[in-house]
Design an enzyme around this catalytic site. Sequence first.
Site, PDB file in Angstrom:
ATOM      1  N   TRP A 331       0.797  -1.137   0.004  1.00  0.00           N
ATOM      2  CA  TRP A 331       0.126   0.069   0.076  1.00  0.00           C
ATOM      3  C   TRP A 331       0.931   1.320  -0.078  1.00  0.00           C
ATOM      4  O   TRP A 331       0.634   2.235  -0.633  1.00  0.00           O
ATOM      5  CB  TRP A 331      -0.888   0.178   1.326  1.00  0.00           C
ATOM      6  N   HIS A 332       1.895   1.139   0.740  1.00  0.00           N
ATOM      7  CA  HIS A 332       2.861   2.325   0.782  1.00  0.00           C
ATOM      8  C   HIS A 332       3.505   2.871  -0.506  1.00  0.00           C
ATOM      9  O   HIS A 332       3.808   3.931  -0.602  1.00  0.00           O
ATOM     10  CB  HIS A 332       4.116   2.130   1.639  1.00  0.00           C
ATOM     11  N   GLY A 333       3.673   2.061  -1.327  1.00  0.00           N
ATOM     12  CA  GLY A 333       4.222   1.997  -2.654  1.00  0.00           C
ATOM     13  C   GLY A 333       4.689   1.218  -3.638  1.00  0.00           C
ATOM     14  O   GLY A 333       4.620   0.024  -3.218  1.00  0.00           O
ATOM     15  N   TYR A 484       1.888   8.950  -0.961  1.00  0.00           N
ATOM     16  CA  TYR A 484       1.103   7.650  -0.696  1.00  0.00           C
ATOM     17  C   TYR A 484      -0.312   7.899  -0.876  1.00  0.00           C
ATOM     18  O   TYR A 484      -1.072   7.030  -0.900  1.00  0.00           O
ATOM     19  CB  TYR A 484       1.380   7.031   0.593  1.00  0.00           C
TER      20      TYR A 484
END
Length: 484
Positions: A331-333, A484
């Site tokens: 999810w963060h990247g 994000y």
Amino acid sequence: MAFTSSIFLFVFFPICLLGFFLAHAVEKVGSVFKKLRLSDLFLVGIGLIFYGWASFDGIFWMVGMIFLVFLLGKLIEKVPQKTPARLLAVLCSVLVVTLALIYFKYTGFLVTTINQIFSFSLSVKSIAAPLGVSFITFSAISYFVDIYRQDAKAGNLLDAALYLSFFPKVISGPIALWKDFSVQICWADRKLDTENFLWGLNRMILGFAKKVILADVFGLLISQISGNMSGGIDIITAWGMAFLYMLQIYYDFSGYSDIALGLSALFGIRLKENFCFPYLSQSIGEFWRRWHISLGTWFREYIYIPLGGNRKGKNRTFVNLFIVFLVTGIWHGAGWNYILWGVINGVFSVLERMSKNKTWYQKTPAVIKWAVTMSIVLLSWQVFRLSSMSEIGQYFQILFGVVHFDTVNFTWQYYFDLRMVFLMIVGTVGAILPGLSPVQNCWNRISKNKAVFCISQVLLLGLGVLAVMFMINSTYSPFIYFQY
């Protein structure tokens, strides 16, 4: 538009307050104006302007997202309860917004990975992801699932628009669950009193100071060290930079959250706390209960519990826990460093869960648990910070003395002068001391004294003035979590 920019602080923010309270005053004139919900309409409009400030095209994407989420939410609600059709409706709705997130954020990464694995030569044009797409998508999923579970009813179009576009949280959270946000849409549950307003202003000042006085200064030095690494770097500087980033990311993101919480309170909406002194944690599990709390709550509600949580035996619990952290990294990247970072946190969380009932673990002194936890956090943040696996490998070799430079152009004495050391000490103390129980208990007792209250307000005002001076005399530095 950044919260710590002059245009926001001296133009946008005053206009927001003036417009909102003017609209709220008009609503009190008669029931007709109250039904129109002028203040909420104003918040939606100002939210779209705030969101579109970075890119005008973003407004069209946000408006489209609002209509899509509203219609899908109504569809879920209309399908009979406890039927396969209702489950299918929510799954399809979640899939639609998730595919949009994957398209915008992960297409390039997926194509590159496929090309590397299978020696393909697929091409993909660069796609500019909408600002805050991850946070907006997670809010949309919360909207769908809470309606499906009957934790909250589907709102009307204005409700959905206010929830998704509420500008204090739209770009980087905190992630407000629909079931928590929806109950505050009713004016009877909003707090627009002097005490709440003062709390909001104080929280904004604190967050503003965290960002511009500490996080930005730490970030600037990290950039300088990184820019000079071609000329060599000594081991003390390497460890100093690692510690700087540990402080920077905390003060940057918790500062943003403080400003968002304060802003929301000014408009009568209370968002839940997003940080609770995470650097006091004695385990990785505790760290994640204190760090980015709204994200952890979202994963628990919509991934961990649906997977079975801890209700299906130990082995399944370990798998579910690891999956949550793996998805957290993704999810963060779109990068292997984020995936590795998620794996590291997942592995240590599982190991801690496996060991928590062991005698040796329970007898381990708290200070040892804290030191080990902070070491893991410190090193894992470097995996998070560096964009490529080769950079990660090279940096860790420098940290542990495997790689030495014969000549170093700038040693640690050049970077870590008395001013920087002082700010690092302030940052360390500020991240730990106020979270200690004796300190909190003492403050709760003395803060009720009028003299102490007045002194604290004067000190906060001075801190706010100092933060404005830092902001004016520094270059713009976006919040880390904007990406994000």
